[in-house]
Design an enzyme around this catalytic site. Sequence first.
Site, PDB file in Angstrom:
ATOM      1  N   TYR A 176       4.853  11.521  -6.564  1.00  0.00           N
ATOM      2  CA  TYR A 176       4.584  12.170  -5.283  1.00  0.00           C
ATOM      3  C   TYR A 176       3.178  12.741  -5.236  1.00  0.00           C
ATOM      4  O   TYR A 176       2.644  13.194  -6.238  1.00  0.00           O
ATOM      5  CB  TYR A 176       5.620  13.249  -4.969  1.00  0.00           C
ATOM      6  CG  TYR A 176       5.845  14.295  -6.021  1.00  0.00           C
ATOM      7  CD1 TYR A 176       6.489  13.984  -7.216  1.00  0.00           C
ATOM      8  CD2 TYR A 176       5.430  15.595  -5.827  1.00  0.00           C
ATOM      9  CE1 TYR A 176       6.698  14.941  -8.185  1.00  0.00           C
ATOM     10  CE2 TYR A 176       5.648  16.564  -6.778  1.00  0.00           C
ATOM     11  CZ  TYR A 176       6.287  16.234  -7.959  1.00  0.00           C
ATOM     12  OH  TYR A 176       6.501  17.193  -8.908  1.00  0.00           O
ATOM     13  N   GLU A 184       0.865  -1.187   0.000  1.00  0.00           N
ATOM     14  CA  GLU A 184       0.000   0.000   0.000  1.00  0.00           C
ATOM     15  C   GLU A 184       0.906   1.243   0.000  1.00  0.00           C
ATOM     16  O   GLU A 184       1.827   1.322   0.811  1.00  0.00           O
ATOM     17  CB  GLU A 184      -0.887   0.022   1.256  1.00  0.00           C
ATOM     18  CG  GLU A 184      -1.971  -1.030   1.274  1.00  0.00           C
ATOM     19  CD  GLU A 184      -2.902  -0.873   2.482  1.00  0.00           C
ATOM     20  OE1 GLU A 184      -2.700   0.062   3.282  1.00  0.00           O
ATOM     21  OE2 GLU A 184      -3.809  -1.707   2.620  1.00  0.00           O
ATOM     22  N   ASP A 212      15.632  26.480 -12.170  1.00  0.00           N
ATOM     23  CA  ASP A 212      16.440  26.119 -10.996  1.00  0.00           C
ATOM     24  C   ASP A 212      17.842  26.711 -11.085  1.00  0.00           C
ATOM     25  O   ASP A 212      18.453  27.036 -10.069  1.00  0.00           O
ATOM     26  CB  ASP A 212      16.498  24.596 -10.853  1.00  0.00           C
ATOM     27  CG  ASP A 212      15.131  24.027 -10.474  1.00  0.00           C
ATOM     28  OD1 ASP A 212      14.960  22.797 -10.578  1.00  0.00           O
ATOM     29  OD2 ASP A 212      14.241  24.818 -10.108  1.00  0.00           O
ATOM     30  N   HIS A 247      12.245  23.390  -4.531  1.00  0.00           N
ATOM     31  CA  HIS A 247      10.981  24.064  -4.827  1.00  0.00           C
ATOM     32  C   HIS A 247      10.081  24.157  -3.606  1.00  0.00           C
ATOM     33  O   HIS A 247      10.075  23.277  -2.754  1.00  0.00           O
ATOM     34  CB  HIS A 247      10.234  23.315  -5.937  1.00  0.00           C
ATOM     35  CG  HIS A 247      10.993  23.267  -7.214  1.00  0.00           C
ATOM     36  ND1 HIS A 247      10.694  22.425  -8.246  1.00  0.00           N
ATOM     37  CD2 HIS A 247      12.092  23.957  -7.640  1.00  0.00           C
ATOM     38  CE1 HIS A 247      11.548  22.591  -9.227  1.00  0.00           C
ATOM     39  NE2 HIS A 247      12.404  23.515  -8.886  1.00  0.00           N
ATOM     40  N   LYS A 296       4.391  17.092   0.659  1.00  0.00           N
ATOM     41  CA  LYS A 296       4.646  16.123  -0.417  1.00  0.00           C
ATOM     42  C   LYS A 296       5.033  14.774   0.168  1.00  0.00           C
ATOM     43  O   LYS A 296       5.935  14.691   1.003  1.00  0.00           O
ATOM     44  CB  LYS A 296       5.782  16.635  -1.311  1.00  0.00           C
ATOM     45  CG  LYS A 296       5.459  17.939  -2.013  1.00  0.00           C
ATOM     46  CD  LYS A 296       6.667  18.587  -2.630  1.00  0.00           C
ATOM     47  CE  LYS A 296       6.281  19.963  -3.153  1.00  0.00           C
ATOM     48  NZ  LYS A 296       7.442  20.762  -3.547  1.00  0.00           N
ATOM     49  N   ASN A 306       1.654  13.424  -8.774  1.00  0.00           N
ATOM     50  CA  ASN A 306       2.553  13.811  -9.868  1.00  0.00           C
ATOM     51  C   ASN A 306       3.530  12.689 -10.166  1.00  0.00           C
ATOM     52  O   ASN A 306       3.814  11.838  -9.321  1.00  0.00           O
ATOM     53  CB  ASN A 306       3.360  15.066  -9.485  1.00  0.00           C
ATOM     54  CG  ASN A 306       2.485  16.289  -9.329  1.00  0.00           C
ATOM     55  OD1 ASN A 306       1.365  16.344  -9.827  1.00  0.00           O
ATOM     56  ND2 ASN A 306       2.993  17.291  -8.626  1.00  0.00           N
TER      57      ASN A 306
HETATM   58  C1  LIG Z   1       5.051  20.729 -10.485  1.00  0.00           C
HETATM   59  C2  LIG Z   1       4.130  20.842 -11.661  1.00  0.00           C
HETATM   60  C3  LIG Z   1       4.596  21.204 -12.911  1.00  0.00           C
HETATM   61  N1  LIG Z   1       3.724  21.296 -13.956  1.00  0.00           N
HETATM   62  C4  LIG Z   1       4.263  21.660 -15.269  1.00  0.00           C
HETATM   63  C5  LIG Z   1       4.955  23.002 -15.290  1.00  0.00           C
HETATM   64  C6  LIG Z   1       6.062  22.827 -16.282  1.00  0.00           C
HETATM   65  O1  LIG Z   1       5.603  23.140 -17.595  1.00  0.00           O
HETATM   66  C7  LIG Z   1       6.389  21.334 -16.247  1.00  0.00           C
HETATM   67  C8  LIG Z   1       7.647  21.026 -15.472  1.00  0.00           C
HETATM   68  O2  LIG Z   1       7.558  21.719 -14.226  1.00  0.00           O
HETATM   69  P1  LIG Z   1       8.840  21.830 -13.306  1.00  0.00           P
HETATM   70  O3  LIG Z   1      10.047  22.088 -14.139  1.00  0.00           O
HETATM   71  O4  LIG Z   1       8.521  22.782 -12.180  1.00  0.00           O
HETATM   72  O5  LIG Z   1       8.909  20.349 -12.703  1.00  0.00           O
HETATM   73  P2  LIG Z   1       9.968  19.872 -11.598  1.00  0.00           P
HETATM   74  O6  LIG Z   1      11.270  20.553 -11.760  1.00  0.00           O
HETATM   75  O7  LIG Z   1       9.911  18.390 -11.646  1.00  0.00           O
HETATM   76  O8  LIG Z   1       9.374  20.373 -10.220  1.00  0.00           O
HETATM   77  C9  LIG Z   1       8.769  19.484  -9.299  1.00  0.00           C
HETATM   78  O9  LIG Z   1       9.788  18.740  -8.683  1.00  0.00           O
HETATM   79  C10 LIG Z   1      10.311  19.291  -7.495  1.00  0.00           C
HETATM   80  C11 LIG Z   1      11.348  18.363  -6.934  1.00  0.00           C
HETATM   81  C12 LIG Z   1       9.236  19.547  -6.506  1.00  0.00           C
HETATM   82  O10 LIG Z   1       9.352  19.324  -5.300  1.00  0.00           O
HETATM   83  C13 LIG Z   1       8.001  20.108  -6.991  1.00  0.00           C
HETATM   84  O11 LIG Z   1       6.943  19.303  -6.562  1.00  0.00           O
HETATM   85  C14 LIG Z   1       7.872  20.320  -8.426  1.00  0.00           C
HETATM   86  O12 LIG Z   1       8.179  21.672  -8.580  1.00  0.00           O
HETATM   87  O13 LIG Z   1       5.263  20.711 -15.603  1.00  0.00           O
HETATM   88  C15 LIG Z   1       2.377  21.041 -13.820  1.00  0.00           C
HETATM   89  O14 LIG Z   1       1.608  21.150 -14.796  1.00  0.00           O
HETATM   90  N2  LIG Z   1       1.900  20.678 -12.584  1.00  0.00           N
HETATM   91  C16 LIG Z   1       2.726  20.566 -11.504  1.00  0.00           C
HETATM   92  O15 LIG Z   1       2.236  20.213 -10.403  1.00  0.00           O
END
Ligand SMILES: Cc1cn([C@H]2C[C@H](O)[C@@H](COP(=O)(O)OP(=O)(O)O[C@H]3O[C@H](C)C(=O)[C@H](O)[C@H]3O)O2)c(=O)[nH]c1=O
Length: 187
Positions: A129, A28, A166, A60, A69, A47
Amino acid sequence: MQVIETELPGVLILEPKVFGDARGYFLETYRANRYAEFGIPPLVQDNQSYSTHGVLRGLHVQHPRAQGKLVQVLEGEVFDVAVDIRRGSPHFGHWTGVTLSGENKRQFWVPPGFAHGFVVTGEHALFVYKNTDYYSPETEFSVRWDDPAIGIEWPLEGVPSLSQKDSEAHCLADIPADRLPGYEDYA
Ligand SMILES: Cc1cn([C@H]2C[C@H](O)[C@@H](COP(=O)(O)OP(=O)(O)O[C@H]3O[C@H](C)C(=O)[C@H](O)[C@H]3O)O2)c(=O)[nH]c1=O
């Protein structure tokens, strides 16, 4: 289910019970009533991301609308980090990390108000997550992964692969205090 406290109060490592048999295994990965016993509120958004070796995603945070999360790796391995960035917290700027892998099936609970990130230490990582609030790009921001004031000891070989967002993140000291979550908001 084993629940392991970390040096940051509220940040937990969870080890779900794995039921193995001749076919494979079952576990689970979330149950609202049981996880509520550990202080994990209902989760509303799930996600998934896939990353190759050396990718670093983070740090983030969303504020307001901070997300708690519950993170896990289905395949591969990451070093996952939570940083307390709540203004007024006795642990402000402190971090804790854990290795999550498809092998150890560990989960990591990152409470609302903490910054989160991970670096892929395996060949790849299929990362999933669940969040306590919805994605809010207008309130999300990044903190520098290598902020010397936080001093995360990333198990890195060379420079990580970062998103543009980032790579342009600021250090905690350069983020206006009113932009940071408050300890009182999310204690
Ligand atoms: C987080 C998120 C992103 N998106 C879209 C926005 C961007 O076009 C694309 C990639 O987003 P991002 O570059 O922010 O994704 P990560 O770098 O993996 O960020 C995530 O990973 C780090 C480790 C975290 O802790 C956060 O939960 C989250 O920010 O997905 C969405 O449509 N929904 C969402 O909930």
